[in-house]
Design a protein around this motif. Structure first.
Motif, PDB file in Angstrom:
ATOM      1  N   PRO A   1       0.826  -1.205   0.000  1.00 44.79           N
ATOM      2  CA  PRO A   1       0.000   0.000   0.000  1.00 44.79           C
ATOM      3  C   PRO A   1       0.862   1.257   0.000  1.00 44.79           C
ATOM      4  CG  PRO A   1       0.002  -1.012   2.172  1.00 44.79           C
ATOM      5  CD  PRO A   1       0.757  -1.934   1.271  1.00 44.79           C
ATOM      6  N   SER A   2       0.238   2.400  -0.174  1.00 47.41           N
ATOM      7  CA  SER A   2       0.962   3.664  -0.192  1.00 47.41           C
ATOM      8  C   SER A   2       1.667   3.881   1.146  1.00 47.41           C
ATOM      9  CB  SER A   2      -0.033   4.793  -0.457  1.00 47.41           C
ATOM     10  OG  SER A   2       0.655   5.984  -0.679  1.00 47.41           O
ATOM     11  N   GLY A   3       2.921   4.303   1.073  1.00 47.82           N
ATOM     12  CA  GLY A   3       3.681   4.567   2.297  1.00 47.82           C
ATOM     13  C   GLY A   3       4.302   3.335   2.912  1.00 47.82           C
ATOM     14  N   SER A   4       4.285   2.212   2.194  1.00 51.18           N
ATOM     15  CA  SER A   4       4.808   0.985   2.785  1.00 51.18           C
ATOM     16  C   SER A   4       6.331   0.889   2.647  1.00 51.18           C
ATOM     17  CB  SER A   4       4.158  -0.226   2.116  1.00 51.18           C
ATOM     18  OG  SER A   4       4.360  -0.168   0.726  1.00 51.18           O
ATOM     19  N   GLY A   5       6.945   1.814   1.916  1.00 45.48           N
ATOM     20  CA  GLY A   5       8.404   1.808   1.807  1.00 45.48           C
ATOM     21  C   GLY A   5       8.919   1.281   0.481  1.00 45.48           C
ATOM     22  N   LYS A   6       8.057   1.113  -0.496  1.00 47.54           N
ATOM     23  CA  LYS A   6       8.473   0.589  -1.800  1.00 47.54           C
ATOM     24  C   LYS A   6       9.501   1.498  -2.464  1.00 47.54           C
ATOM     25  CE  LYS A   6       4.271   0.692  -3.531  1.00 47.54           C
ATOM     26  NZ  LYS A   6       3.536   1.335  -2.437  1.00 47.54           N
ATOM     27  N   SER A   7       9.166   2.787  -2.536  1.00 48.86           N
ATOM     28  CA  SER A   7      10.101   3.713  -3.177  1.00 48.86           C
ATOM     29  C   SER A   7      11.392   3.815  -2.379  1.00 48.86           C
ATOM     30  CB  SER A   7       9.481   5.102  -3.308  1.00 48.86           C
ATOM     31  OG  SER A   7       8.386   5.061  -4.171  1.00 48.86           O
ATOM     32  N   THR A   8      11.272   3.836  -1.070  1.00 43.84           N
ATOM     33  CA  THR A   8      12.471   3.900  -0.235  1.00 43.84           C
ATOM     34  C   THR A   8      13.381   2.718  -0.538  1.00 43.84           C
ATOM     35  OG1 THR A   8      11.095   4.918   1.455  1.00 43.84           O
ATOM     36  CG2 THR A   8      13.270   4.176   2.138  1.00 43.84           C
ATOM     37  N   LEU A   9      12.792   1.555  -0.758  1.00 41.98           N
ATOM     38  CA  LEU A   9      13.587   0.367  -1.073  1.00 41.98           C
ATOM     39  C   LEU A   9      14.368   0.543  -2.381  1.00 41.98           C
ATOM     40  CD1 LEU A   9      14.299  -2.612  -0.446  1.00 41.98           C
ATOM     41  CD2 LEU A   9      12.321  -3.262  -1.822  1.00 41.98           C
TER      42      LEU A   9
HETATM   43  N1  LIG Z   1      12.604  12.058   2.804  1.00 46.34           N
HETATM   44  C1  LIG Z   1      11.693  11.603   3.677  1.00 46.34           C
HETATM   45  N2  LIG Z   1      11.550  12.183   4.880  1.00 46.34           N
HETATM   46  C2  LIG Z   1      10.650  11.722   5.768  1.00 46.34           C
HETATM   47  N3  LIG Z   1       9.829  10.683   5.555  1.00 46.34           N
HETATM   48  C3  LIG Z   1       9.919  10.066   4.367  1.00 46.34           C
HETATM   49  C4  LIG Z   1      10.848  10.492   3.363  1.00 46.34           C
HETATM   50  N4  LIG Z   1      10.708   9.686   2.290  1.00 46.34           N
HETATM   51  C5  LIG Z   1       9.747   8.799   2.605  1.00 46.34           C
HETATM   52  N5  LIG Z   1       9.269   9.029   3.848  1.00 46.34           N
HETATM   53  C6  LIG Z   1       8.236   8.240   4.527  1.00 46.34           C
HETATM   54  O1  LIG Z   1       8.603   6.882   4.460  1.00 46.34           O
HETATM   55  C7  LIG Z   1       7.463   6.071   4.216  1.00 46.34           C
HETATM   56  C8  LIG Z   1       7.682   5.221   3.006  1.00 46.34           C
HETATM   57  O2  LIG Z   1       7.721   6.040   1.861  1.00 46.34           O
HETATM   58  P1  LIG Z   1       7.819   5.487   0.397  1.00 46.34           P
HETATM   59  O3  LIG Z   1       7.923   6.650  -0.512  1.00 46.34           O
HETATM   60  O4  LIG Z   1       8.905   4.494   0.337  1.00 46.34           O
HETATM   61  O5  LIG Z   1       6.426   4.775   0.219  1.00 46.34           O
HETATM   62  P2  LIG Z   1       5.831   4.040  -1.065  1.00 46.34           P
HETATM   63  O6  LIG Z   1       5.590   2.642  -0.666  1.00 46.34           O
HETATM   64  O7  LIG Z   1       6.693   4.277  -2.232  1.00 46.34           O
HETATM   65  O8  LIG Z   1       4.442   4.773  -1.236  1.00 46.34           O
HETATM   66  P3  LIG Z   1       3.664   5.167  -2.587  1.00 46.34           P
HETATM   67  O9  LIG Z   1       2.953   3.946  -3.058  1.00 46.34           O
HETATM   68  O10 LIG Z   1       2.709   6.206  -2.118  1.00 46.34           O
HETATM   69  O11 LIG Z   1       4.682   5.686  -3.558  1.00 46.34           O
HETATM   70  C9  LIG Z   1       6.279   6.998   4.094  1.00 46.34           C
HETATM   71  O12 LIG Z   1       5.567   6.999   5.297  1.00 46.34           O
HETATM   72  C10 LIG Z   1       6.907   8.341   3.835  1.00 46.34           C
HETATM   73  O13 LIG Z   1       6.123   9.362   4.389  1.00 46.34           O
END
Ligand SMILES: Nc1ncnc2c1ncn2[C@@H]1O[C@H](COP(=O)(O)OP(=O)(O)OP(=O)(O)O)[C@@H](O)[C@H]1O
Ligand SMILES: [Mg+2]
Lengths: 294, 349
Positions: free
Chosen positions: B37-45
């Motif tokens: 789901p959104s915010g699960s950390g996919k992009s961070t990974l």
């Molecule tokens: N630079 C940052 N500073 C603070 N919090 C961050 C930062 N980048 C990401 N986050 C937080 O880390 C969590 C994971 O973010 P991420 O972008 O990896 O989610 P995602 O799975 O890619 O979501 P989406 O499907 O919406 O793209 C989120 O709660 C986001 O708010």
């Protein structure tokens, strides 16, 4: 792969985008005209009228209407004109390098201290800049005292009364505004553009040159024009800093008016400054267009 | 092309754990879909694999080389961004050539590779266009060509299709898959669309709150979801919660008058989730006597919706639970019917 339906949809949405929304007023906006009228009037009174009158007056001298003022201006001040162009371009080039370097650094790194400090000269008036540079760069000024301590050479020539001091003063006063504008433009470039370049193996320096600068082109141009115009038009700094001969054109203009009450030649010098700006801007733009085309 | 190994990767933003001890292996040539789901950390990974996020702990190994703290420009990963990130001041050709120029290849080599890439994504003829003159799908292909032309060790796709409309998305997903197989390139594909993930991936990872909930082959993870969240995320439309009951024969829960056994780790009186997919229930008809493969229960048709190829029924059980069931049968609203479902298609957690 180019399905016609897809292209049709694309062109359709373009048409929709161009259509004016229903709440937008008609094209001939009387209210709009009324709103900008005060600004237009101010512009006419404070800028356009003096500009036109100075152009007219530059052709009027004791000898009547003609090019007498220009002949005199060129015979007396040709060296100063070339000097003005040279100093201004040199200052501009240094301002460009410094402001792009600082803006580039701050785009990649968070450093609140630098971000605060670089703006300080913005808040210091030209007069103070001129005076403090005169003190700082004088033969026995602070800079030379420090340099003497370091190098052990007792007597160093002062920068304050030569072209070097003039350029330093201009640059010091002008680079913050240019940096502010360019940094603003750099910050508004999406991260993903930068990351895509880094991801493909680009260095930060190349990202600044090949991604940030071209995308921020219009703002950089504005910053450079502002710097150029305010350098070439500045009177206080060259009055206080720089060699007695040659001098910058604004000094000559003020000299003509103060000591000879000679508005004709002063105006001719003013018009020549405009022409310099226009000619250089023209060549710069032409160069830019050629770069784009390449 | 290389194997990617992620060991104990952790990233915190203040209090928030964007990645929480993530362990993954992507084999050479494998396409791994990361779902969540959104915010699960996919992009961070993926951003930490590309080098834009510095992890707090853990290691990233690409082809056996530890790249955890290497600069992004040295990693030889290629990323395709959700927004494509095509440089607006460069033409298609310039965008694609950029990475090659950085590698100091000869002009002939560059020309050869660019032609290969344009051909690969079927973009020949559009070299001179600027990104703004392309449709979304075309921009997507340029982004893909720009990433692939530099011959990266791993391809990272962060929701590459989410800005496109459904039909193009559907077609492009298979094109990406075909390309990936043809080039045999190790790939991480991020999406929050479960169907997309299941249909193109060799393996699927489900992330939530920075943790890996489940990882495995698509069939595996679909037929054996580890918990109700995974099941629901993989497209189960019915998640019912009820309380665990107990009698002489053990723990159970009631659904539509049928008794469903509950796993032994539960306590009586505890909440239990029953997960049933809308298209795995048969409506009407009686179950043959002595059939232990299936569960039969009853319910009342409360409402229905016509979906074209089938109908979606809202069924209410005697316990007051409401279920959505898809069927091509026509049943009148208000009728009481029998429902029949495979025993191993009912998930109880
Ligand atoms: N630079 C940052 N500073 C603070 N919090 C961050 C930062 N980048 C990401 N986050 C937080 O880390 C969590 C994971 O973010 P991420 O972008 O990896 O989610 P995602 O799975 O890619 O979501 P989406 O499907 O919406 O793209 C989120 O709660 C986001 O708010
Ligand atoms: Mg994301």
């Amino acid at each position: 792969m180019k399905t016609p339906a897809l292209m049709q949809r694309a062109s359709l949405s373009a048409q929709q985008a161009m259509r004016r929304p229903p709440w937008a007023g008609g094209r001939s906006g009387l209210p709009g005209m009324l709103l900008i009228l005060p600004a237009l009037a101010m512009l006419a009174a404070l800028y356009i009228y003096p500009l036109l009158s100075s152009i007219v007056m530059s052709f009027v001298s004791d000898a009547g209407v003609g090019l007498e003022n220009y002949r005199k201006a060129f015979s007396l001040y040709l060296i100063d004109m070339l000097y003005t162009v040279g100093i201004t371009i040199l200052s501009l080039a240094i301002v460009f390098v410094i402001s792009v370097a600082i803006a580039g650094y701050l785009r990649f790194n968070r450093w609140p201290f630098l971000n605060f400090v670089y703006r300080l000269p913005l808040f210091i008036p030209f007069l103070i800049v001129g005076h403090s540079m005169r003190v700082f760069l004088a033969p026995h000024g602070i800079l030379n005292l420090i340099l003497s301590r370091i190098t052990g050479i007792p007597e160093l020539p002062g920068l304050a009364f030569g072209w070097g001091g003039l350029v330093i003063s201009y640059v010091w006063k002008q680079f913050p505004l240019a940096t502010l504008l360019i940094l603003g433009a750099f910050q508004s470039v999406e991260d993903s553009y930068i990351e895509a370049a880094l991801n493909l193996g680009s260095s930060r320096l190349r990202v600044i040159r090949e991604i940030l600068l071209p995308i921020s082109g219009p703002t950089v141009l504005v910053a450079m024009v502002l710097t150029f115009v305010s350098t070439i038009g500045c009177l206080t700094i060259p009055l206080l800093v720089g060699a007695p001969k040659p001098v910058m054109l604004p000094v000559d203009m003020s000299f003509r008016v103060t000591y000879f009450n000679d508005w004709g030649v002063a105006n001719a010098l003013g018009v020549i400054s405009y022409v310099i700006v226009i000619v250089l801007a023209y060549y710069y733009l032409k160069h830019m267009v050629r770069e784009e085309g390449a | 092309m290389a194997t990617l190994e992620i060991q104990g990767l952790t990233k915190t933003y203040g209090q928030l754990k964007a990645l929480d001890n993530v362990n993954l292996t992507v084999q050479e040539g494998e396409l791994m879909a990361v779902l969540g789901p959104s915010g699960s950390g996919k992009s961070t990974l993926v951003r930490s694999i590309a080098g834009f996020v510095a992890p707090d702990a853990g290691h990233i190994l690409l082809g056996g080389r530890d790249i955890t703290f290497e600069r992004p420009e040295k990693r030889n990963t290629a990323m395709v961004f959700q927004s494509y990130a095509l440089w607006p001041h460069m033409t298609v050709l310039q965008n694609i050539t950029y990475g090659l120029k950085l590698r100091r290849l000869s002009p002939e080599e560059i020309a050869r590779k660019v032609e290969w890439a344009l051909d690969l994504v079927d973009l020949s003829g559009l070299e001179g266009r600027y990104p703004r003159q392309l449709s979304g799908g075309q921009q997507q292909r340029v982004a893909l060509a720009r990433a692939l032309v530099v011959d990266p060790e791993i391809l990272l796709l962060d929701e590459p299709l989410s800005n496109l409309d459904a039909k193009i998305r559907y077609r492009l997903r298979f094109e990406i898959k075909k390309l990936q197989k043809r080039l045999n390139i190790t790939t991480i594909y991020i999406t929050h669309d479960q169907e997309e993930a299941l249909s193109i991936a060799d393996s699927v990872v489900l992330l939530k709150d920075g943790k890996v909930l489940q990882a495995g082959r698509p069939e595996e993870i679909y037929s054996n979801p580890k918990n109700s969240f995974v099941a629901e995320f993989l497209g189960a439309s019915n998640v019912i919660t009820d309380l665990v009951l107990q009698d002489r024969e053990g723990l159970y829960v009631m659904l539509g008058g049928a008794r469903l056994p509950v796993p032994a780790y539960k306590q009586p009186g505890e909440e239990v989730s029953i997960v049933i997919r809308a298209d795995e229930v048969e409506l009407g008809g009686e179950m043959p006597e002595g059939d232990h493969e299936h569960v039969s229960f009853s319910g009342k048709v409360n409402d229905q919706m016509y979906l074209g190829s089938r109908r979606r029924y809202e069924i209410e059980t005697v316990e007051g639970h409401s279920l959505l069931i898809d069927s091509d049968r026509e049943l009148p609203t208000g009728s009481v019917i029998r429902l029949c479902v495979d025993r191993d298609k009912i998930y109880i957690y």
